[in-house]
Design a protein around this motif. Structure first.
Motif, short mmCIF file in Angstrom:
data_model
loop_
_atom_site.label_atom_id
_atom_site.label_comp_id
_atom_site.label_asym_id
_atom_site.label_seq_id
_atom_site.Cartn_x
_atom_site.Cartn_y
_atom_site.Cartn_z
N UNK A 121 64.66 -41.22 -21.82
CA UNK A 121 64.75 -42.68 -21.96
C UNK A 121 63.48 -43.22 -22.58
N UNK A 122 62.33 -42.75 -22.12
CA UNK A 122 61.06 -43.24 -22.66
C UNK A 122 60.93 -42.88 -24.14
N UNK A 123 61.37 -41.69 -24.50
CA UNK A 123 61.35 -41.29 -25.92
C UNK A 123 62.29 -42.19 -26.74
N UNK A 124 63.47 -42.46 -26.18
CA UNK A 124 64.46 -43.28 -26.88
C UNK A 124 63.97 -44.72 -27.07
N UNK A 129 59.07 -45.03 -36.20
CA UNK A 129 57.74 -44.79 -36.73
C UNK A 129 56.69 -44.52 -35.66
N UNK A 130 57.07 -44.63 -34.40
CA UNK A 130 56.14 -44.36 -33.30
C UNK A 130 56.47 -43.00 -32.71
N UNK A 131 55.48 -42.11 -32.68
CA UNK A 131 55.69 -40.77 -32.14
C UNK A 131 54.97 -40.66 -30.80
N UNK A 132 55.71 -40.65 -29.68
CA UNK A 132 55.06 -40.54 -28.38
C UNK A 132 54.37 -39.18 -28.24
#
Length: 175
Positions: A121-124, A129-132
């Motif tokens: 969920x946090x990745x989604x 353009x933002x890479x966690x």
């Protein structure tokens, strides 16, 4: 991966990191990394000093401890936690993507947990353009021991009451 292998890989990553920054590999930094790899769970600066002492390490100043912990955090090997009113805590996190914690507001226990669904969920939720590169989730509540000790009525008391192991305050009573 076992702890010894993790320590070896962390040492390789740290040495590459400090070399890329043009810094020297020192015996003090190596001793601190060894100690960090062996302290279980969360630790503060005093626990790290005790671990260094127990390992018969070379003497290391408090400033060197803080500076090296900052380097280890910058290298992605250690996570620095600032949990509400508590002292700064550190955690060896090499090889993990994120840190999730349940924090008991009664006794101060910190219970780490992993949840692949939460991680997804946090990745989604990340914008395009933002890479966690990692995350930290903190959930405050009462652990099972504190709930039994306080009873069901106080365990589910008002949401505005926040109690920590250091002080008790309401949102209107912050000093």
């Amino acid at each position: 991966m076992d702890r010894a292998t993790l320590r070896e890989k962390a040492a390789e990553a740290f040495h590459a990191f400090i070399k890329a920054k043009g810094m020297r590999h020192t015996a003090e930094r190596s001793a601190i990394l060894d100690a960090v790899c062996h302290v279980p769970g969360h630790f503060d600066i005093d626990a790290l000093r005790r671990e260094l002492s127990a390992r018969g390490s070379i003497p290391v100043s408090r400033a060197t401890l803080y500076n090296t912990l900052n380097l280890l955090a910058e290298a992605g090997l250690v996570c620095v936690h600032h949990f509400e009113d508590r002292p700064t805590l550190y955690e060896f996190t090499y090889g993990t993507a994120g840190r999730n914690h349940l924090l008991c507001t009664g006794c101060g226990r910190i219970l780490p947990f992993e949840d692949e669904a939460l991680d997804a969920v946090l990745d989604r939720l990340s914008p395009p353009g933002f890479r966690p590169t990692g995350h930290s989730v903190e959930v405050y509540g009462l652990c099972d021991r504190c709930q039994r000790k306080r009873g069901p009525r106080t365990a589910t008391g008002p949401a505005h009451l926040r109690e920590t192991n250091i002080t008790t305050h309401t949102d209107n009573d912050k000093r």
